[in-house]
Design a protein around this motif. Structure first.
Motif, PDB file in Angstrom:
ATOM      1  N   SER A   1     -73.583  44.708 -32.158  1.00 11.02           N
ATOM      2  CA  SER A   1     -73.347  46.137 -32.345  1.00 11.02           C
ATOM      3  C   SER A   1     -72.352  46.365 -33.472  1.00 11.02           C
ATOM      4  CB  SER A   1     -72.816  46.754 -31.048  1.00 11.02           C
ATOM      5  OG  SER A   1     -71.515  46.254 -30.767  1.00 11.02           O
TER       6      SER A   1
ATOM      7  N   THR B   1     -69.646  48.465 -32.842  1.00 12.49           N
ATOM      8  CA  THR B   1     -68.519  49.076 -32.160  1.00 12.49           C
ATOM      9  C   THR B   1     -67.202  48.489 -32.659  1.00 12.49           C
ATOM     10  OG1 THR B   1     -68.739  47.457 -30.383  1.00 12.49           O
ATOM     11  CG2 THR B   1     -69.845  49.568 -30.093  1.00 12.49           C
TER      12      THR B   1
ATOM     13  N   TYR C   1     -71.677  58.437 -21.695  1.00 14.62           N
ATOM     14  CA  TYR C   1     -72.962  58.039 -21.123  1.00 14.62           C
ATOM     15  C   TYR C   1     -73.766  57.171 -22.092  1.00 14.62           C
ATOM     16  CZ  TYR C   1     -71.774  61.750 -17.841  1.00 14.62           C
ATOM     17  OH  TYR C   1     -71.139  62.520 -16.918  1.00 14.62           O
ATOM     18  N   THR C   2     -74.354  56.106 -21.552  1.00 11.09           N
ATOM     19  CA  THR C   2     -75.208  55.227 -22.347  1.00 11.09           C
ATOM     20  C   THR C   2     -76.493  54.933 -21.584  1.00 11.09           C
ATOM     21  OG1 THR C   2     -74.158  53.237 -21.411  1.00 11.09           O
ATOM     22  CG2 THR C   2     -73.274  54.087 -23.498  1.00 11.09           C
ATOM     23  N   ASN C   3     -77.540  54.647 -22.333  1.00 10.93           N
ATOM     24  CA  ASN C   3     -78.804  54.218 -21.736  1.00 10.93           C
ATOM     25  C   ASN C   3     -79.309  53.019 -22.538  1.00 10.93           C
ATOM     26  OD1 ASN C   3     -80.950  54.946 -19.681  1.00 10.93           O
ATOM     27  ND2 ASN C   3     -82.184  54.791 -21.530  1.00 10.93           N
ATOM     28  N   GLN C   4     -79.641  51.917 -21.829  1.00 14.68           N
ATOM     29  CA  GLN C   4     -79.971  50.672 -22.529  1.00 14.68           C
ATOM     30  C   GLN C   4     -80.902  49.837 -21.668  1.00 14.68           C
ATOM     31  OE1 GLN C   4     -76.576  48.171 -23.342  1.00 14.68           O
ATOM     32  NE2 GLN C   4     -77.592  47.105 -25.013  1.00 14.68           N
TER      33      GLN C   4
ATOM     34  N   ARG D   1     -68.997  59.128 -29.801  1.00 17.03           N
ATOM     35  CA  ARG D   1     -69.601  58.478 -28.636  1.00 17.03           C
ATOM     36  C   ARG D   1     -69.019  59.019 -27.343  1.00 17.03           C
ATOM     37  NH1 ARG D   1     -72.194  53.865 -30.872  1.00 17.03           N
ATOM     38  NH2 ARG D   1     -71.433  53.495 -32.986  1.00 17.03           N
TER      39      ARG D   1
ATOM     40  N   VAL E   1     -78.998  51.006 -28.081  1.00 17.83           N
ATOM     41  CA  VAL E   1     -78.298  51.747 -27.032  1.00 17.83           C
ATOM     42  C   VAL E   1     -78.267  53.220 -27.416  1.00 17.83           C
ATOM     43  CG1 VAL E   1     -76.188  51.958 -25.674  1.00 17.83           C
ATOM     44  CG2 VAL E   1     -76.796  49.748 -26.669  1.00 17.83           C
TER      45      VAL E   1
ATOM     46  N   ASP F   1     -77.925  59.578 -30.029  1.00 18.37           N
ATOM     47  CA  ASP F   1     -78.282  60.045 -28.682  1.00 18.37           C
ATOM     48  C   ASP F   1     -79.771  60.337 -28.544  1.00 18.37           C
ATOM     49  OD1 ASP F   1     -78.365  62.262 -30.372  1.00 18.37           O
ATOM     50  OD2 ASP F   1     -77.676  63.639 -28.810  1.00 18.37           O
TER      51      ASP F   1
ATOM     52  N   THR G   1     -76.339  56.585 -26.904  1.00 20.40           N
ATOM     53  CA  THR G   1     -75.010  57.002 -26.458  1.00 20.40           C
ATOM     54  C   THR G   1     -74.880  58.511 -26.655  1.00 20.40           C
ATOM     55  OG1 THR G   1     -74.151  54.890 -27.255  1.00 20.40           O
ATOM     56  CG2 THR G   1     -72.542  56.557 -26.651  1.00 20.40           C
ATOM     57  N   SER G   2     -74.487  59.195 -25.599  1.00 21.18           N
ATOM     58  CA  SER G   2     -74.399  60.653 -25.654  1.00 21.18           C
ATOM     59  C   SER G   2     -73.318  61.129 -26.613  1.00 21.18           C
ATOM     60  CB  SER G   2     -74.106  61.197 -24.251  1.00 21.18           C
ATOM     61  OG  SER G   2     -72.800  60.806 -23.844  1.00 21.18           O
TER      62      SER G   2
END
Length: 828
Positions: A784, A786, A189-192, A186, A174, A155, A176-177
């Protein structure tokens, strides 16, 4: 009695000395023979960061993480096993052979591991003073990093981290909060950084966009005017052909600062204040209500100083006035006067604007604003333009296609944008000067039309007398799209004379033949341009070809408007008498099938390069399906249609079977099934149904062929009568996937990457199209770590009898060695 006491005393002293030695030596690194357990930590050389086991807040779970060493409040900046915690403190964190980090539980089961595209012969794991935990080859210099935590953030965005994406490796970072302050798994919320169009950062809650930074304008992101030069840190945005990223460095090393995505979805910059022993908020991405994504809909603009905040741009009116007046602005606005291309339309300048969403945009770094305007005016789908970089008076060009979404007004730091308007909405319209200008435009258009008609007649006459010299580079005019039945705009595709191509290929000499297929033959040529020679590949339509003029025109229409590093570039065409030719860039390493299916040549290409090729093909398909101006379904993706340049970069070729989809068209049906058996999905081969999921299926087949080095069609195995898909599915169900790897790849392969590729390939070839992922999901899954869903049974999984296959009248696809391979047409 005295002697035993002396022995104990000596042992005690030795233990103390040993403890001091352990504490004071090599505390920032571990090697293959060492591990970290609860109570043991690594500390970076300058003492800034610490790595070890921790349990956040009131949690009873345990994690491996990195936190600040010198501040009083424990602040974790990276977590390894955030989604797979330990239930107690008996785990071990260690470095194993080939440079893989592994976290094991009390039963020595691996619950988390890193992956790397490169192996280290003498691996060393080291915690740096930047907070980056790296694995490097101990036999090489310190810069030879095979894995690093900075490539897999949690994060927190730390100084020195490259926050963006890499087009070469396919890596995309990425943030990820956390789910909560007590749970680092995870969150929602994500920011990318989004690579579509002109790159920009998106903050999302699940799939829903909450906030957009806007593109970089040379000074800051257009939606973050609060990002200004300061005394705390300096920042930089880098974009080139290999990577695009945002980074920052602290000006004063005594300052502690970080960017964090909080569990409640706020993207904040925090600074540690030692006097108060607390984190102080320095900057936040979302400032006010106007930062809510697309609050005012298409062609609406948000101004936080107005009430209500949303209003339509000048020249536009609410799409649904009743909803708009009721503060439901989501449907946005529409032009007051409909646009008709070429009817005296122009552009209206708006200042102080956060530039609209650039995912449906095109940009050029060298054009000036006047050139930008001219290009936009000539394209009926272009809705606006602006400068790419506002520094030094402005430079570059951005063009928008489609609706303009997510705009707001800034009183001081906004940017100029020019939006397409009907003539009646432009300021000059209605005045005598405006009417005079309109008359001049009409007369000019009529004159141009008459001149164009005369030119067409002249060209028709000249066509009856073909010349044999020189190169002509001009627009061949609109070409009918036989696939869709619509007349297209001018393609601006260079048209070469027959004599030019004949000279370039030494009159189509046999020694220049690169290969042949259902279309005809492909030749290598040398085209002289000024003082330079340029290698080309010429695809010549044979008079006896099973493909015809329909496929020729369709390929021109499909590929002439596409530009992507993973698509083959078309240089022009030749249409003269009965001759039909396409001219492409020359691919020196020919096609992918000439490597992966050839036992002798397969040893020349290792697994990291194959994985790079898989990612490149995926990004090329993503561009065709989603990111290009046109949605293209290739319909004949196969190994022989993947070409390789000098650096073994993959390029998708042969668009003769491609289909252009409309804006809301997702599926179509045809009675003319064309393509190559072995790559066709069941719904297309049997019922003629095709969609983007058809290409996804073909991509999955291609991935499994790349991994195995075997063709799907014609695959043989002594234990069963399954094709390659069935064989891969059987190995997957028996947890023996690594047996699928081609022997030439085993030494260089990364098992984690191979297993992930096989898994993704099986997801793509599932029987039901609805279960197959989209290419955007495929690209994300490949780049990724994931968790992946369980695949279902693949299409065409059923066994077959070898005798039936041997006597089948349908030909198998032959191996091609040409630089431009041709689709093999086969009846259903």
């Amino acid at each position: 009695m005295r002697q035993p006491m002396q022995v104990y005393f000596v042992l005690y002293i030795l233990c103390c000395v040993f403890s001091i030695f352990v504490i004071t030596s090599a505390v920032d690194t571990i090697v293959v023979t060492q591990s970290i357990r609860d109570g043991q930590t690594l500390v970076s050389s300058g003492g800034n960061f610490e790595l070890g086991f921790f349990s956040p807040g009131n949690s009873k779970s345990w994690y491996i993480g990195i936190w600040y060493k010198k501040i009083s409040t424990m602040t974790v900046v990276w977590v390894a096993n955030r989604d797979t915690p330990l239930n107690n403190t008996t785990g071990a964190f260690k470095l194993v052979d080939h440079g893989i980090l592994v976290l094991t539980d009390e039963a020595n089961n691996a619950i988390w591991s890193s992956n790397s595209s490169r192996a280290a012969s003498n691996p060393v794991a080291q915690l740096l003073d930047t907070g980056n935990f790296i694995v490097r080859d101990g036999n090489s210099d310190a810069g030879n990093i095979t894995w690093q935590s900075f490539d897999h953030p949690a994060d927190t965005f730390l100084p020195g981290m490259k926050y963006g994406f890499n087009l070469v490796t396919g890596l995309s970072l990425v943030l990820t909060s956390w789910k909560s302050p007590d749970d680092p798994s995870r969150g929602n919320y994500t920011n990318q950084l989004d690579p579509n169009g002109l790159p920009q950062f998106f903050l999302r809650e699940g799939p829903t966009v909450l906030f957009r930074t806007g593109p970089w304008n040379g000074l800051h992101f257009t939606g973050m005017p609060n990002l200004q030069p300061n005394t705390i840190y300096k920042y930089e945005f880098v974009s080139n052909q290999e990577e695009t990223y945002y980074t920052y460095q602290l000006i004063n090393n005594s300052v502690v600062s970080r960017m964090v995505l909080t569990p409640d979805g706020k993207l904040q910059r925090l600074i540690w204040i030692d006097r108060t022993h607390s984190w102080n908020l320095f900057l936040t991405a979302q400032v006010d209500g106007c930062d809510r994504y697309a609050l005012c809909g298409a062609y609406g603009s948000c101004n936080i100083n107005n009430s209500p905040a949303c209003e339509c741009l000048t020249g536009f009116v609410p799409k649904f006035p009743k909803d708009w007046n009721g503060a439901d602005w989501s449907h946005g606005c529409v032009p007051k006067t409909p646009l008709y291309c070429g009817a005296g339309e122009g552009f209206l300048k708006y200042s102080g604007i956060k530039l609209p969403d650039t995912r449906q945009s095109w940009y050029n770094r060298t054009m000036d604003l006047d050139e930008c305007r001219d290009v936009c005016l000539k394209n009926c789908t272009c809705t606006a333009y602006s400068s790419l970089d506002i520094t030094g008076g402005g430079s570059g060009c951005i063009l928008w296609f489609g609706e303009l979404i997510d705009k707001r007004v800034y009183t001081e730091y906004g940017q100029d944008i020019y939006i397409r308007m009907a003539a009646s909405e432009l300021p000059a319209y209605g005045s005598s000067k405006g009417k005079k200008q309109a008359r001049i435009i009409v007369i000019a258009l009529l004159s141009f039309g008459m001149a164009l008609l005369g030119l067409c007649l002249m060209l028709y006459v000249l066509k009856k007398k073909p010349k044999r010299e020189g190169i002509i580079l001009y627009n061949p005019g609109p070409i009918q799209d036989f696939t869709t039945g619509n007349e297209n705009d001018d393609l601006e595709l260079p048209l070469f004379r027959f004599a030019t191509i004949a000279y370039a290929t030494d009159n189509f000499s046999v020694k220049n033949v690169l290969g042949k297929g259902g279309f005809g033959q492909v030749y290598k040529g040398i085209l002289t341009e000024g003082q330079e020679n340029k290698e080309i590949a010429v695809k010549r339509l044979s008079a006896y070809s099973r493909q015809g003029f329909r496929e020729f025109k369709n390929e021109i229409l499909s590929i002439s408007k596409l530009q992507h590093r993973n698509l083959v570039k078309i240089l022009g065409c030749c249409i003269q008498e009965e001759e039909r030719m396409l001219i492409y860039e020359y691919m020196p390493n020919k096609s992918l099938d000439s490597f992966i299916f050839d036992p002798n040549r397969s040893i020349l290409i290792d697994w990291p390069k194959l994985f790079h090729i898989i990612n490149g093909i995926a990004r090329g398909l993503l561009y065709l399906h989603q990111d290009s101006r046109l949605r293209i379904i290739h319909r004949d993706l196969k190994a022989s249609n993947i070409l390789l340049d000098y650096e073994m970069n993959p390029k998708i070729a042969d668009f003769g079977m491609a289909r252009i989809f409309g804006g809301d068209e997702t599926e179509a049906k045809t009675s003319r099934v064309v393509g190559t058996y072995g790559y066709m999905p069941p719904e297309y081969a049997i019922d003629g149904l095709f969609s983007v999921k058809s290409d996804v299926y073909s991509f999955g087949v291609l991935v499994l062929e790349i991994v195995s080095g075997k063709r799907n069609r014609g695959f043989r195995h002594p234990d069963h009568n399954l094709n390659l898909l069935g064989h891969a599915w059987r190995l997957y169900k028996e947890d023996r996937q690594l047996e699928l790897i081609d022997k030439s790849e085993k030494e260089s392969c990364n098992p984690n990457k191979v297993l992930r590729s096989i898994h993704v390939g099986l997801l793509c070839v599932q029987q039901c199209p609805e279960y197959r992922p989209t290419m955007s999901t495929v690209v994300l899954m490949l780049s990724s770590e994931t968790a992946l869903p369980e695949p279902k049974e693949p299409g065409f999984y059923t066994g077959r009898y070898l005798s039936e296959m041997d006597t089948s009248p349908v030909k198998q696809e032959g191996s091609s060695t040409n630089g431009l391979t041709i689709t093999l047409l086969e009846a259903r």
